[in-house]
Enzyme design. Structure first.
Site, PDB file in Angstrom:
ATOM      1  N   GLY A 238       0.832  -1.202   0.000  1.00 29.05           N
ATOM      2  CA  GLY A 238       0.000   0.000   0.000  1.00 29.05           C
ATOM      3  C   GLY A 238       0.861   1.245   0.000  1.00 29.05           C
ATOM      4  O   GLY A 238       2.031   1.225  -0.411  1.00 29.05           O
ATOM      5  N   GLY A 243       1.923   2.415   5.402  1.00 31.40           N
ATOM      6  CA  GLY A 243       3.019   1.546   5.797  1.00 31.40           C
ATOM      7  C   GLY A 243       3.688   2.010   7.073  1.00 31.40           C
ATOM      8  O   GLY A 243       4.056   1.196   7.937  1.00 31.40           O
ATOM      9  N   GLU A 260       5.714  -3.382   1.086  1.00 32.23           N
ATOM     10  CA  GLU A 260       5.908  -3.068  -0.331  1.00 32.23           C
ATOM     11  C   GLU A 260       5.071  -1.837  -0.603  1.00 32.23           C
ATOM     12  O   GLU A 260       3.851  -1.902  -0.645  1.00 32.23           O
ATOM     13  CB  GLU A 260       5.475  -4.254  -1.199  1.00 32.23           C
ATOM     14  CG  GLU A 260       6.015  -4.184  -2.621  1.00 32.23           C
ATOM     15  CD  GLU A 260       5.150  -3.358  -3.543  1.00 32.23           C
ATOM     16  OE1 GLU A 260       5.573  -2.220  -3.881  1.00 32.23           O
ATOM     17  OE2 GLU A 260       4.067  -3.822  -3.916  1.00 32.23           O
ATOM     18  N   GLU A 393       3.658  10.323  -5.387  1.00 36.39           N
ATOM     19  CA  GLU A 393       3.028   9.256  -6.158  1.00 36.39           C
ATOM     20  C   GLU A 393       1.542   9.577  -6.344  1.00 36.39           C
ATOM     21  O   GLU A 393       0.798   9.702  -5.374  1.00 36.39           O
ATOM     22  CB  GLU A 393       3.183   7.920  -5.437  1.00 36.39           C
ATOM     23  CG  GLU A 393       2.614   6.754  -6.213  1.00 36.39           C
ATOM     24  CD  GLU A 393       2.742   5.446  -5.470  1.00 36.39           C
ATOM     25  OE1 GLU A 393       3.114   4.442  -6.109  1.00 36.39           O
ATOM     26  OE2 GLU A 393       2.484   5.413  -4.254  1.00 36.39           O
TER      27      GLU A 393
END
Length: 488
Positions: A238, A243, A260, A393
């Site tokens: 995620g 995270g 990840e 992102e």
């Protein structure tokens, strides 16, 4: 078929039995039409506790714990067989729930099947160094012999994102099952139908009670699973923000954590590269799956001499991509997952333009698509690498093109990111490999690479995560190593 049955409602799966959730309702919306397709009650705290307890029992002495590696391998192959049988239904379900075009079937369904088969074979042979590894004799202070035993890490909390739900379920449960770990699977609330379909196939394959337990719901469900005393390891995919919270939740009990996370990956064209040959693969790398991919190479670095040519040709190619109904076999770009996500991405674009960015193509809602969370494939220029649009992102079909003067400058720009997940370099192989060695990234492909390898790891430094998924390195994460020593 299991997938079609799952399209009406998701359910919890605990200790080998399906249960209707007793918690808050999760509403599943088709992102291409904005219409509600299912309402599924989520797991209550009591059901979450039952799921983690069931996984613990399975590990500590249940039927699952008594299965050998070959038996676990057979179960994984059987699961892959069932996915192949229901392939078309699973493809349609990903189109309905997460808006993935049918053209992405190879990624969403065929990929997970290959992953499961790879781990099925890996279970038979064991980790790279074997289930047991004998060390050389030791002579100080007496002669002794030693061996290392690789044993399953324990109960795994497998927490998956929405963008490729079947892929992520396979990436986490494949190695967990191969290693002998039972799991509590917690999908994104945006992908509960696909995950329910997957777990129905796990059940049909014959996995013993407690080997996999499915619960879902609001963040409180994830928090309870991560903090549960029965859980030994957390594998999460995620955002970096979530995270970081996972790490905090796991810290009091010192759980093993594999994260990840995201990326803002560079795509570098070296001087002298054939620009025309790079256009299609470069664009599709950040437009497929509506850009909702952690490894999307969204920052393209181009020599100043080639900049105008790349922008012109990339914009022309992007304007011709078919955007729309994911059930249309010609569609290349489907919708974003939710209206909220669409608004967030639109906000990034608006701020970038306010700060001087130029929209070379795209930037808005595609003509004729008045319903659904669609965004035109978008390319921005006149951007500095320090700008928000080049650092954050977006998880959308949005790329930026950055000019550079010297190769050293390109490498500096590529590494100027908090992420380090993925990268690509175009150019003569030897020169491109030399550049790849200098990029801080978990993966670097040269000239587009050669297709995904199931035996290769995935992950990266910085905000891209901790540990690795996939391949031998990803398999290692699901073990503890025990040293056994005796005198001779």
């Amino acid at each position: 078929m299991a997938a079609i049955a799952a399209a009406t409602e998701a359910a919890c799966y605990i200790d080998g039995k399906w249960q209707t959730g007793e918690g808050a309702e999760i509403r599943s919306v088709d992102p291409s039409t904005e219409r509600e397709i299912a309402v599924s009650p989520s797991a209550s705290p009591a059901q979450v506790a039952a799921a983690t307890a069931a996984a613990r029992r399975a590990f500590d002495g249940g039927e699952w714990s008594r299965l050998g590696a070959r038996e676990r391998s057979d179960l994984l192959h059987r699961l892959a067989d069932l996915m192949e049988r229901d392939r078309e239904e699973l493809v349609r379900l990903t189109a309905i729930e997460v808006g993935s075009p049918l053209s992405g079937a190879e990624l969403h369904v065929d990929g997970p099947i290959k992953v499961l088969r790879w781990y099925a074979e890996t279970a038979r042979r064991g980790p790279r160094d074997g289930w047991e590894q004998h060390l050389p004799l030791h002579y100080d202070p007496i002669t002794s012999s030693s061996m290392l035993l690789r044993e399953p890490a324990g109960v795994v909390a497998a927490i998956t994102a929405y963008n490729v739900p079947l892929v992520l379920a396979a990436w986490k449960l494949g190695p967990a099952f191969a290693a002998g770990c039972p799991a509590v699977l917690v999908p994104s609330p945006k992908a509960v139908l696909c995950t329910t379909a997957f777990v129905k196939l796990v059940e049909e394959a014959g996995f013993p009670p407690g080997a996999v337990n499915l619960v879902f719901g609001p963040p409180a469900v994830t928090e309870q699973v991560v903090g549960a005393a029965e859980v030994d390891m957390v594998s999460f995919t995620g955002s970096a923000t979530v995270g970081s919270k996972i790490l905090t939740l796991a810290a009091p009990s010192l759980k093993k954590v594999v994260l990840e996370l995201g990326g803002k990956s560079p795509n570098i064209l070296l001087p002298g590269t054939n620009v025309e040959a790079t256009i299609k693969p470069s664009v599709l790398r950040f437009c497929r799956n509506a850009g909702q991919a952690c490894g999307a190479t969204t920052r393209t670095l181009v020599p100043e001499a080639d900049f105008d040519e790349f922008v012109e040709k990339a914009a022309s190619f992007m304007s011709g991509l078919v955007v729309g109904d994911p059930h249309n076999p010609h569609t290349m770009v489907g919708p974003l997952i939710t209206g909220e996500h669409h608004r967030n991405v639109s906000g990034y674009l608006a701020r970038a333009v306010e700060q001087g960015a130029n929209v070379a193509t795209g930037g808005g809602r595609p003509a004729g698509l008045d319903e659904g969370f669609f965004l035109e494939p978008t390319l921005l220029t006149d951007v500095d690498n320090t700008d928000e649009i080049a650092q954050e992102e977006l998880f959308a079909p949005v790329g930026v093109v950055l000019p550079y003067r010297e190769v050293d400058d390109a490498i500096r720009i590529a590494n100027d990111s908090k992420y380090g997940l993925n990268a690509n370099v175009w150019g003569p192989t030897a020169e491109a490999i030399a550049v790849a060695r200098r990029i801080r990234s978990g993966t670097v492909t040269i000239n587009g690479g050669g297709g995904r390898r199931d035996d290769a790891p995935w992950g990266g430094p910085g905000h891209s995560g901790i540990g690795r998924e996939s391949g031998e390195e990803g398999f290692r994460e699901f073990f503890e190593v025990k040293h056994v020593q005796w005198p001779l």
